[in-house]
Enzyme design. Sequence first.
Site, PDB file in Angstrom:
ATOM      1  N   ALA A  26       1.760   0.556  -2.406  1.00 30.48           N
ATOM      2  CA  ALA A  26       1.781   0.840  -0.970  1.00 30.48           C
ATOM      3  C   ALA A  26       1.235  -0.374  -0.246  1.00 30.48           C
ATOM      4  O   ALA A  26       0.042  -0.681  -0.335  1.00 30.48           O
ATOM      5  CB  ALA A  26       0.929   2.078  -0.674  1.00 30.48           C
ATOM      6  N   SER A  28       0.445  -2.368   3.140  1.00 29.29           N
ATOM      7  CA  SER A  28       0.232  -2.284   4.583  1.00 29.29           C
ATOM      8  C   SER A  28       0.473  -3.612   5.285  1.00 29.29           C
ATOM      9  O   SER A  28       0.571  -3.669   6.502  1.00 29.29           O
ATOM     10  CB  SER A  28      -1.196  -1.826   4.872  1.00 29.29           C
ATOM     11  OG  SER A  28      -2.115  -2.844   4.510  1.00 29.29           O
ATOM     12  N   GLY A  29       0.555  -4.692   4.518  1.00 29.74           N
ATOM     13  CA  GLY A  29       0.671  -6.026   5.110  1.00 29.74           C
ATOM     14  C   GLY A  29      -0.657  -6.743   5.193  1.00 29.74           C
ATOM     15  O   GLY A  29      -0.724  -7.908   5.582  1.00 29.74           O
ATOM     16  N   GLY A  30      -1.742  -6.054   4.842  1.00 30.38           N
ATOM     17  CA  GLY A  30      -3.066  -6.664   4.833  1.00 30.38           C
ATOM     18  C   GLY A  30      -3.347  -7.361   3.524  1.00 30.38           C
ATOM     19  O   GLY A  30      -2.564  -7.300   2.569  1.00 30.38           O
ATOM     20  N   SER A  33      -3.841  -4.779  -0.044  1.00 28.57           N
ATOM     21  CA  SER A  33      -2.656  -4.289  -0.754  1.00 28.57           C
ATOM     22  C   SER A  33      -1.760  -5.435  -1.202  1.00 28.57           C
ATOM     23  O   SER A  33      -1.071  -5.326  -2.220  1.00 28.57           O
ATOM     24  CB  SER A  33      -1.868  -3.309   0.122  1.00 28.57           C
ATOM     25  OG  SER A  33      -1.492  -3.890   1.346  1.00 28.57           O
ATOM     26  N   LEU A  52       5.302   1.414   5.043  1.00 27.94           N
ATOM     27  CA  LEU A  52       5.686   2.509   5.931  1.00 27.94           C
ATOM     28  C   LEU A  52       5.638   2.067   7.384  1.00 27.94           C
ATOM     29  O   LEU A  52       4.644   1.506   7.835  1.00 27.94           O
ATOM     30  CB  LEU A  52       4.738   3.702   5.750  1.00 27.94           C
ATOM     31  CG  LEU A  52       4.619   4.270   4.340  1.00 27.94           C
ATOM     32  CD1 LEU A  52       3.689   5.475   4.343  1.00 27.94           C
ATOM     33  CD2 LEU A  52       5.975   4.636   3.782  1.00 27.94           C
ATOM     34  N   CYS A 120      -3.811  10.854   7.176  1.00 23.69           N
ATOM     35  CA  CYS A 120      -2.695   9.977   6.814  1.00 23.69           C
ATOM     36  C   CYS A 120      -2.621   9.822   5.292  1.00 23.69           C
ATOM     37  O   CYS A 120      -1.538   9.905   4.698  1.00 23.69           O
ATOM     38  CB  CYS A 120      -2.857   8.619   7.490  1.00 23.69           C
ATOM     39  SG  CYS A 120      -1.513   7.466   7.146  1.00 23.69           S
ATOM     40  N   GLY A 144      -4.470  -0.525  -2.119  1.00 23.26           N
ATOM     41  CA  GLY A 144      -5.547  -1.498  -1.950  1.00 23.26           C
ATOM     42  C   GLY A 144      -6.868  -0.884  -1.540  1.00 23.26           C
ATOM     43  O   GLY A 144      -7.761  -1.581  -1.074  1.00 23.26           O
ATOM     44  N   CYS A 217      -4.664   2.728  13.467  1.00 22.61           N
ATOM     45  CA  CYS A 217      -3.466   1.912  13.659  1.00 22.61           C
ATOM     46  C   CYS A 217      -2.678   2.256  14.921  1.00 22.61           C
ATOM     47  O   CYS A 217      -2.049   1.382  15.517  1.00 22.61           O
ATOM     48  CB  CYS A 217      -2.567   1.994  12.429  1.00 22.61           C
ATOM     49  SG  CYS A 217      -1.879   3.630  12.098  1.00 22.61           S
TER      50      CYS A 217
END
Length: 380
Positions: A26, A28-30, A33, A52, A120, A144, A217
Site C-alpha cells: 500500500a 501513499s507516496g510518502g 511506504s 488509493l 480509514c 509503511g 489527508c
Amino acid sequence: MPLDQNQPLNSLGFAKTPAETRVVVAMSGGVDSSVVAAMLSEQGYDVVGVTLQLYDHGAALAKKGACCAGIDIHDARRVAEKMGFPHYVLDYENIFKDAVIDEFADSYLAGATPVPCIRCNERVKFKDLLAMAKDLEADCMATGHYIQRISGESGPELHTAADSSRDQSYFLFSTTPAQLDFLRFPLGHLPSKDDTRALAEKYDLSVAGKPDSQDICFVPNGDYASVIRKLRPEAADPGEIVHADGRVLGTHEGVIHYTIGQRRGLGIGGLADPLYVVMLDADNKQVVVGPKSMLSTRTVPVREINWLGDAPFASQSEWHVAVKVRSTRPPTDAIIRPVSATEATVELITPEEGVSPGQACVFYDRDSSRIFGGGWIHKG
C-alpha cells in the site's frame, strides 16, 4: 504454489523464495511506504504497488504533504518505475466518503472528537484494499506503518514499534486477527525514522527528503470546521455557551469550532476562574463549560471492542492492562471490565483529563510491547 516444508522461511514468513512470494504494498507516496516497496523489490519479492485515490484531485493538488494527494500518487508511481514493479491507482473516492468522511462529519456534529485515520485503516485499507490484494493472489500485504507483527504461541501478535516516538499502534488497534495474519509491517523494528530515510537514500528514491504528512489527508491546513461546514452546512448554526451550573455565558457560531478540554478562544473572558469546554451538546446547540476539575474522569465506557488477547475477552471479569485514551498520551494503568464481547467499562487508576467520545481507548500489556486491541469511547 504449495509451500515447500524444506524451504526456510523468507523474511515475510513464507516457506518459499522471495520471487515466488507476491506482496501488495500500500503506497501513499510518502517515504515510509516507498521504502517498504523498494526494500521488498530489492530483496527479490514479486511486488505490486497500489495507491488509493481517496478524494478529489483538484483539492488534493492544492495541498502539499497530505497522504494520497495528487502529487503523492505521482511520487508513488515514480518509485515503482525506478524499482521496476507494477503500480496501480485505484479510485476509492466513493468508498472513502461513505466509510470515513461522512462519519467524521456526523461525529463532530454529535459532539464527538473522531479519529478518521483509524476508520480509514479499518474500513478501507485493511478491508477493501486487503480484499483486492487477495484477488491479485498476493501472499500478503505490506504497509509503511510503524508497528510490529510478531509470531506468538497462538498466532501473530500486534506489538508497538521499536521507536516509541513513531509508534502507530493507537491508529491500528482495530486490526483483526484475520487481517493481522495477512499483513506485514517491515519498518516496525527500525530504531528511528532516520534509518528509514537512510534506506530511501540507499535506494536513491526521489521521496527521500519528503516531509512527513501532519494533517488528516482530506482536511486542508487542519481546518476541520471548514470541511464539515461544506459537508453539513447546519454545523455552523449558532448557539449558547452555557456553564455547567446552567448559566448562559455567551454565544458561539457552531459547536464544530470547539473540542473537549479547550480553554482559549471561548470569548467569555472577565471571569474569576478559567473555564474549559467539558461537553458539546450538539442537539441543543450548546457548548458546555466548567472548571478544569470537571474534565477529570476515571470511568470510560468503551464499545466496538476489537480484542487481540489469546483468551476470549469475556472469559475474565477483569483485565489489568495499560490504556491510551489519546494518541499523544502515554499508556496509563487501568482495569477493563467486560460487559459483553464488544463492550466494557474501563477504570483508569489515575484520572485523566479531556477524555472525549469519538476517541479510541487502546489496550496494552503492562509488561511487554504487546497490544491487546481496543475500542471506541462513547458517552455511556
